[in-house]
Design a protein around this motif. Structure first.
Motif, mmCIF file in Angstrom:
data_model
loop_
_atom_site.group_PDB
_atom_site.id
_atom_site.type_symbol
_atom_site.label_atom_id
_atom_site.label_comp_id
_atom_site.label_asym_id
_atom_site.label_seq_id
_atom_site.Cartn_x
_atom_site.Cartn_y
_atom_site.Cartn_z
ATOM 1 N N THR A 132 0.841 -1.196 0.000
ATOM 2 C CA THR A 132 0.000 0.000 0.000
ATOM 3 C C THR A 132 0.876 1.246 0.000
ATOM 4 N N GLN A 133 0.261 2.405 0.218
ATOM 5 C CA GLN A 133 0.977 3.674 0.279
ATOM 6 C C GLN A 133 0.766 4.322 1.651
ATOM 7 N N ARG A 134 1.693 5.185 2.004
ATOM 8 C CA ARG A 134 1.667 5.789 3.344
ATOM 9 C C ARG A 134 0.347 6.504 3.623
ATOM 10 N N SER A 135 -0.199 7.204 2.623
ATOM 11 C CA SER A 135 -1.440 7.954 2.820
ATOM 12 C C SER A 135 -2.637 7.055 3.080
ATOM 13 N N LEU A 136 -2.522 5.770 2.709
ATOM 14 C CA LEU A 136 -3.633 4.831 2.874
ATOM 15 C C LEU A 136 -3.489 3.944 4.108
ATOM 16 N N LEU A 137 -2.438 4.183 4.901
ATOM 17 C CA LEU A 137 -2.191 3.336 6.068
ATOM 18 C C LEU A 137 -3.337 3.301 7.086
ATOM 19 N N GLY A 197 -6.327 -10.595 9.609
ATOM 20 C CA GLY A 197 -5.277 -11.521 10.028
ATOM 21 C C GLY A 197 -3.947 -11.333 9.334
ATOM 22 N N ILE A 198 -3.725 -10.165 8.708
ATOM 23 C CA ILE A 198 -2.430 -9.865 8.085
ATOM 24 C C ILE A 198 -1.591 -9.072 9.078
ATOM 25 N N SER A 199 -0.440 -9.587 9.446
ATOM 26 C CA SER A 199 0.396 -8.940 10.460
ATOM 27 C C SER A 199 1.051 -7.672 9.918
ATOM 28 N N ARG A 200 1.445 -6.779 10.835
ATOM 29 C CA ARG A 200 2.042 -5.492 10.440
ATOM 30 C C ARG A 200 3.303 -5.676 9.601
ATOM 31 N N ASP A 201 4.069 -6.731 9.880
ATOM 32 C CA ASP A 201 5.318 -6.901 9.146
ATOM 33 C C ASP A 201 5.085 -7.359 7.713
ATOM 34 N N ARG A 202 3.832 -7.629 7.367
ATOM 35 C CA ARG A 202 3.497 -7.978 5.984
ATOM 36 C C ARG A 202 2.729 -6.850 5.295
ATOM 37 N N ILE A 203 2.760 -5.672 5.886
ATOM 38 C CA ILE A 203 2.252 -4.461 5.239
ATOM 39 C C ILE A 203 3.467 -3.708 4.705
ATOM 40 N N VAL A 204 3.512 -3.527 3.392
ATOM 41 C CA VAL A 204 4.695 -2.988 2.720
ATOM 42 C C VAL A 204 4.292 -1.752 1.915
ATOM 43 N N LEU A 205 5.122 -0.713 1.960
ATOM 44 C CA LEU A 205 4.824 0.532 1.254
ATOM 45 C C LEU A 205 5.460 0.558 -0.130
ATOM 46 N N ILE A 206 4.767 1.216 -1.064
ATOM 47 C CA ILE A 206 5.333 1.532 -2.375
ATOM 48 C C ILE A 206 5.210 3.033 -2.573
ATOM 49 N N GLY A 207 5.801 3.572 -3.636
ATOM 50 C CA GLY A 207 5.700 5.000 -3.895
ATOM 51 C C GLY A 207 6.811 5.791 -3.238
ATOM 52 N N GLU A 208 6.625 7.102 -3.179
ATOM 53 C CA GLU A 208 7.682 8.004 -2.734
ATOM 54 C C GLU A 208 7.779 8.126 -1.216
ATOM 55 N N GLU A 209 6.651 8.035 -0.522
ATOM 56 C CA GLU A 209 6.649 8.290 0.922
ATOM 57 C C GLU A 209 7.033 7.050 1.721
ATOM 58 N N ARG A 210 7.853 7.264 2.740
ATOM 59 C CA ARG A 210 8.288 6.178 3.626
ATOM 60 C C ARG A 210 7.662 6.386 4.995
ATOM 61 N N ASP A 211 7.721 5.345 5.817
ATOM 62 C CA ASP A 211 7.277 5.408 7.205
ATOM 63 C C ASP A 211 8.191 4.485 7.994
#
Length: 541
Positions: free
Chosen positions: A121-126, A137-151
């Motif tokens: 996903t993207q940072r703005s959609l977190l 049931g998806i753990s936080r470590d399996r949420i991955v960002l794409i695009g320009e913004e990091r977190d």
């Protein structure tokens, strides 16, 4: 009998192989395929291929990725989307794009139904992504960002890239293994997962190229990507087709008229794919006059029918030719494309190669040329079936492989197809599908609503249908504007933007139904048509 349709050679292969192991590539590895107009970042053919291999290998190392695992992609348009998509395919995975406008409720359904193992996903959609992932049931470590913004709390997909890819690419069975699980609204409620095999998508890519590849050349043309990548129309025409044809596509994250015009002017865009509401802007919006759009020579419009008046309005104002196309999620998606804008005007053009298209009456009999019937399509681009929904699959596909589209239309003597109506009850808002039953189910939960029926109402100002609700109020409630707006606002908080009641509320004493309880939507459409007619008469007085 169905009219004979030309055939082309389609390789029996998976999508990654079709794109990156071809022997006939006419453009150099240095050709830019995806360009970000905001940051200047881009992917060449060579960097794209390398990134897919690195990510595919990284998915295995970080997530123990297996063949058949589903990666949900919850994002606005982004130049990273192709690399993530084909990186997942390299590792044998299935990509399931999700609408970035989804609410938590809608995304939870998508993640659970698809069985997604990771969420990109993207940072703005977190905010939405985090809640939906937790419920699914998806753990936080399996949420991955794409695009320009990091977190700092989440991995960026670039952190998954293996410098040197390990192992070998997954072996896939093209006509069995899925490439995508896309979601298409059904008339009975929440969206259904459409299972598209690698061969489905490869076939349609080659079919599209057989027509569009004749018009567009990698060393001359540039495409503007504005259609959403999570939708199969954008995914095929603006992600796959440019990578195969070598066309540079400038990627907009979402539509904004000024940005749209500015990019056309600055990048000398020659071609784009749109839905009808964008054409309304080009025909009528004064902002357009502030830009030089002379490089744009042609537009293909899909997702909803166009009027001839709108086609002529764009041509008269800007000199741009507008042609139409037709397709569905279940057909990967494109089945018909006009070759020339003024041949078969008002039609979707003739069928693409390797299909059988017929028009069928309610008894299942094929009708003659020129007579209206339901459109049935068979071909290598027709989907495998609905995910976890055997009943829906059996209801929509015949034993001999025809998909019953639910659209009514006819074919002229030259093979051009005209769509006239829909058998299905879906509402199409700016190309997005809206299921009346889903909105009705939600609205029945409102404290003021006794009964409700939702239909599409055509709004000429945006050249699109909009959802409108006929509401029977509970006893004691007043039929006033305040209560109508309260219901509209209540629903807004529970659905994606394209599902809002932009047509408003119409009060009614009783919803017309059959003896078995089925809503008679045609009667409601007639009531609405009479209301519109009366309003026009009063306006003239």
């Amino acid at each position: 009998m169905p009219r004979p349709i030309p055939r082309i050679d389609i390789p029996h292969t998976d999508l990654w192989t079709a794109l990156f192991e071809r022997k006939d590539k006419p453009f150099p590895d240095s050709q830019v395929l995806y360009q970000c107009p905001v940051t200047g970042r881009n992917y060449t053919y060579a960097s794209l291929r390398r990134t897919t291999e690195q990510l595919g290998s990284g998915l295995r190392r970080h997530f123990s990725w297996q063949k058949g695992d589903v990666l949900a992609l919850f994002s606005q348009n982004c130049i990273d989307t192709p690399a993530v998509t084909w990186g997942c395919h390299w590792a044998g995975g299935i990509v399931s794009p999700a609408n970035p406008a989804y609410t938590v409720r809608e995304l939870v359904h998508h993640l659970k139904d698809s069985g997604s193992k990771a969420l990109f996903t993207q940072r703005s959609l977190l905010p939405v992504a985090l809640k939906a992932a937790a419920e699914s049931g998806i753990s936080r470590d399996r949420i991955v960002l794409i695009g320009e913004e990091r977190d700092p709390g989440f991995k960026h997909f670039t952190q998954l890239l293996d410098e040197i890819p390990r192992g070998t690419r997954a072996k896939l069975v093209p006509d069995e293994d899925l490439s995508f699980l896309v979601y298409s609204s059904g008339t009975t409620g929440l969206p259904k997962g459409v299972m598209l095999t690698h061969l489905n998508v490869v076939s349609d890519m080659f079919m599209v190229n057989s027509a569009e590849g004749e018009l567009l050349k990698w060393n001359r043309d540039k495409i503007l990507s504005v259609l959403p990548y999570y939708h199969i129309y954008g995914l095929q025409c603006l992600v796959h087709f440019p990578a195969y044809s070598g066309l540079t596509t400038v990627v907009m994250s979402s539509f904004n008229l000024q940005n749209f015009c500015s990019i056309i002017q600055n990048y000398k865009i020659t071609y784009t794919y749109v839905a009808p509401p964008i054409l309304v802007h080009l025909a009528k919006n004064p902002i357009v006059s502030n830009y030089d759009l002379s490089s744009l020579r042609m537009i293909t419009s899909g997702a909803a029918p166009l009027t001839k008046d709108l086609i002529y309005a764009v041509k008269d104002r800007l000199g741009i030719e507008v042609k139409q196309a037709y397709g569905l999620s279940e057909t990967s998606p494109v089945t018909h494309v006009q070759r020339k804008w003024d041949v078969g005007m008002g039609s979707n053009g003739p069928p693409l190669p390797n299909q059988i298209v017929k028009f069928v009456d309610p008894d299942g009999n094929e009708v003659p040329t020129g007579q209206e019937g339901e459109v049935w399509i068979a071909g290598p681009n027709v989907f495998k079936g609905y995910h976890n929904n055997i009943a829906a699959t059996l209801a929509s596909k015949t034993p001999d492989g025809f998909f019953k589209t639910g659209d009514l239309g006819y074919e002229d003597e030259h093979g051009n197809m005209y769509i006239t109506d829909r058998v299905k009850e879906l509402i199409k808002f700016k190309g997005f599908q809206v299921a009346p039953a889903e909105l009705e189910g939600l609205l029945m939960g409102h404290d003021s609503v006794h009964d409700v029926a939702v239909i599409g109402s055509y709004d000429e100002s945006i050249a699109s249908e909009v959802p409108l609700a006929f509401v029977v109020l509970k006893e004691g409630m007043e039929k006033n504007e305040e209560n109508a707006q309260a219901i509209v606002k209540w629903l807004e908080e529970r659905v994606a933007r394209h599902k809002r009641l932009r047509g408003g509320i119409r009060w009614i004493n009783e919803i017309p139904k059959t003896a078995s309880g089925k809503i008679l939507r045609r009667k409601l459409k007639n009531i609405l048509a009479e209301d519109v007619k009366d309003a026009k008469v009063k306006a003239k007085l």
